[in-house]
Design an enzyme around this catalytic site. Structure first.
Site, PDB file in Angstrom:
ATOM      1  N   HIS A 101       0.839  -1.209   0.000  1.00  0.00           N
ATOM      2  CA  HIS A 101       0.000   0.000   0.000  1.00  0.00           C
ATOM      3  C   HIS A 101       0.872   1.258   0.000  1.00  0.00           C
ATOM      4  O   HIS A 101       0.525   2.270  -0.582  1.00  0.00           O
ATOM      5  CB  HIS A 101      -0.893   0.033   1.250  1.00  0.00           C
ATOM      6  CG  HIS A 101      -1.903  -1.068   1.299  1.00  0.00           C
ATOM      7  ND1 HIS A 101      -3.261  -0.828   1.218  1.00  0.00           N
ATOM      8  CD2 HIS A 101      -1.768  -2.410   1.407  1.00  0.00           C
ATOM      9  CE1 HIS A 101      -3.905  -1.989   1.286  1.00  0.00           C
ATOM     10  NE2 HIS A 101      -3.018  -2.947   1.409  1.00  0.00           N
ATOM     11  N   ASP A 133      -5.644   5.879   2.146  1.00  0.00           N
ATOM     12  CA  ASP A 133      -5.903   4.487   1.812  1.00  0.00           C
ATOM     13  C   ASP A 133      -7.324   4.088   2.213  1.00  0.00           C
ATOM     14  O   ASP A 133      -7.869   4.582   3.202  1.00  0.00           O
ATOM     15  CB  ASP A 133      -4.886   3.602   2.541  1.00  0.00           C
ATOM     16  CG  ASP A 133      -4.877   2.182   1.999  1.00  0.00           C
ATOM     17  OD1 ASP A 133      -5.808   1.423   2.313  1.00  0.00           O
ATOM     18  OD2 ASP A 133      -3.938   1.837   1.265  1.00  0.00           O
TER      19      ASP A 133
END
Length: 477
Positions: free
Chosen positions: A21, A124
Site C-alpha cells: 500500500h 488508503d
C-alpha cells in the site's frame, strides 16, 4: 503542462502501513509533486526511513515533498513495540490488533489537518474514518484502493448480488453477476470475510470502508484505461463511482525512482549472460509465506521444467535447508539463482532475459509485469488476487493459471502444499516454450507499449491526472 497553476495546491497522502500500500502512494506523492503540487506524506517512526529513502533525490528535481511523522499506537492495543507495519503482524490476533490501532490514529490526523490545512486528503481505503475527518475541515477525501477497476467491479458485484449464497459447496462454480464479461469462479476462491458472516475487526473495517465510499470525493486508481476499459467504464457508470486512473504510477517518473544504485545487484549482472526470454522470475510479494513443503514443490517443479530461473524466497540461509531438495543449489548453479530476501523486482522484470513471471497476483506485481511486457503464471493467495488472475488469464490472455482453488488469509497459507510440482513444471513451460507462448508474449508486448503511452503527454493517464489536478485546483481556489 502549466505547473504554475497548481503551485497553491497542497495534498496530504496517507498510506496504510504495509509495503504493497505504501510504495504506490509514495510514488503518487512524487508524481503529484512533479506537477507542481506540494505533497506531504504521513507515516509513523518505524516506517519513516523507508519514506525518506524513497523521496531522496526529489529535492534536486525541484519537487516540494515532505514527510510528517505521527505515533503508531502499538501499546494501546497490545502489539509488540515496533510492530508498525501490517507485514509484521504475523498472526490473526496481531492483525486484528493492528486494524484496531489504525482507527486510533484519527486524533493525530485531525491535529495535523488542523495545523497544515491542506487542500485535499488522499488516504488508503483502510482508513474509512478519513472521509468524515476531511469533511470536518471542508476538504475532499480521495480514496486509494491499491487495486484495479476489474477487481473493484468484481468485489462490488459479489457483495451486491451474493451469488455465492446460492451454492451448496465450495467447489461449485458461479458467474460474476452484472459484469462486462463472463467470469467464472468457485466459491472457495472468494475472500473468507465475504463468505462468512462472522464479525471480526477486519469485517468491521471492510464494512466501514464500503460505507464511506458513497460520501467520499472519488477514487484514484493505479491503472490505465487501455488495460481494462470495459471495467473502468462499468465502475463509473454501473456503480456511479467518480474515479481517475493515473497509472501505472511507477512508469511516470523513472528518474525520481533512484534505480541507478540497483545496477550492481547480482541478479542483474547474472541476467546479462542469459538469452532473451530464457529465464522465469518467481516472487510472491511481501506478505505471502509458504511452508517448507510448498517451497520444496516449487524447487522440484523448477528443476523439472529445465528453464533458467530467479527465485525470491523469504528464508535465511542456514546449514540444513528443509525446503530445498538435496543438492539443489549445486545442481542449479548457472541455471538458477535463489535470492533470499529483497530483490529489485522492476529492473529484473524489465530485463530482456526474463520470459515469464510466477506471481501471487498482487496488483502492484501485475502492473509491474504488464509494464515490463512479461507473460505471467498466476498463483493467487489472498485479498483480491483471484480476480486479478481472471483479468490476466481470461481478459488479457497474457498468462496461465497454476490452478489454485483456495483463498486463504496470509496467516493460513502455512497449512499444506496446495500446488504440486507437475502443475508448476507444466505452466512454466506453457508460458516459456509452448506453441501458445509466442501469442502471450506478443499480447504482453502490446500492453507494455500502451502502459508507456498512457503516462506520456496526450496519454489516458496523463489526461486523467490533469483533469483531477484542475478540479482540485478549482476547489482550492
Amino acid at each position: 503542462m502549466d505547473t504554475k497553476s497548481h503551485k497553491q495546491l497542497h495534498i496530504f497522502f496517507f498510506p496504510y502501513m504495509a509495503q504493497g500500500h505504501t510504495i504506490p502512494l509514495i510514488n503518487m506523492a512524487k508524481l503529484f509533486a512533479s506537477h507542481g503540487v506540494k505533497s506531504t506524506l504521513i507515516t509513523t517512526p518505524l516506517n519513516a526511513p523507508l519514506f525518506s529513502k524513497a523521496i531522496q533525490g526529489t529535492k534536486q528535481l525541484g519537487f516540494d515533498i515532505e514527510i510528517l511523522v505521527i505515533k503508531f499506537p502499538t501499546e494501546e492495543v497490545g502489539l509488540p513495540q515496533g510492530c508498525e507495519s501490517g507485514n509484521l503482524a504475523t498472526t490473526t490476533e496481531m492483525k486484528e490488533k493492528f486494524f484496531k490501532a489504525t482507527f486510533l490514529l484519527q486524533p493525530q490526523i485531525e491535529q495535523v489537518l488542523d495545523e497544515h490545512r491542506p487542500h485535499c486528503l488522499v488516504a488508503d481505503a483502510f482508513f474509512p474514518w478519513a472521509t468524515d475527518l476531511a469533511a470536518k475541515f471542508g476538504i475532499p477525501r480521495i480514496i486509494f484502493h491499491g487495486v484495479g477497476f476489474f477487481a473493484l467491479c468484481a468485489t462490488l458485484s459479489v457483495l451486491l448480488y451474493e451469488p455465492h449464497l446460492k451454492l451448496s459447496s465450495d467447489s461449485e462454480v458461479f458467474t460474476i453477476p452484472n459484469f462486462p464479461v463472463e467470469i467464472k469462479l468457485i466459491r472457495s476462491q472468494i475472500p473468507a470475510f465475504i463468505k462468512q458472516n462472522a464479525e471480526t475487526e477486519f469485517t468491521k473495517l471492510f464494512k466501514a470502508a464500503r460505507e464511506c465510499e458513497e460520501k467520499s470525493f472519488g477514487f484514484i486508481i493505479n491503472s490505465f484505461y487501455e488495460l481494462e476499459p470495459a471495467f473502468a467504464d462499468h465502475y463509473r457508470t454501473a456503480f456511479g463511482r467518480k474515479a481517475w486512473h493515473i497509472g501505472p504510477i511507477l512508469s511516470w517518473n523513472k528518474a525520481a525512482n533512484d534505480e541507478a544504485s540497483l545496477g550492481q545487484h547480482k541478479s542483474l549482472n547474472w541476467l546479462n549472460s542469459k538469452k532473451p526470454n530464457s529465464v522465469v522470475y518467481i516472487c510472491f510479494g511481501s506478505m505471502t509465506n509458504f511452508i517448507d513443503s510448498q517451497l520444496l514443490e516449487i524447487a522440484a517443479g523448477l528443476e523439472a521444467s529445465g528453464q533458467g530461473f530467479i527465485w525470491v524466497v523469504k528464508r535465511e540461509k542456514n546449514d540444513k535447508e528443509e525446503w530445498l531438495p538435496e543438492g539443489f543449489e549445486k545442481r542449479m548453479e548457472g541455471k538458477g539463482l535463489i535470492i533470499r530476501g529483497w530483490a529489485p523486482q522492476v529492473p529484473i522484470l524489465e530485463h530482456k532475459a526474463i520470459g515469464g513471471f510466477v506471481t501471487h497476483c498482487g496488483w502492484n506485481s501485475i502492473l509491474e509485469g504488464v509494464s515490463a511486457g512479461v507473460p505471467m503464471i498466476t498463483w493467487p493467495v489472498s485479498a483480491e488476487q483471484f480476480y486479478n488472475e481472471k483479468l490476466v488469464t481470461v481478459v488479457l490472455r497474457t498468462g496461465v493459471a497454476v490452478g489454485v482453488e483456495q483463498w486463504s488469509t496470509f496467516v493460513d497459507v502455512k497449512k499444506e502444499a496446495s500446488v504440486k510440482r507437475e502443475a508448476i513444471e507444466k505452466t512454466i513451460n506453457q508460458v516459456m516454450v509452448s506453441e501458445e507462448a509466442e501469442g502471450m508474449r506478443a499480447r504482453a508486448r502490446v500492453l507494455r507499449e500502451m502502459a508507456t503511452r498512457a503516462v506520456k503527454e496526450g496519454g489516458s493517464s496523463f489526461a486523467d491526472l490533469t483533469s483531477l489536478l484542475e478540479e482540485l485546483g478549482s476547489l482550492g481556489a
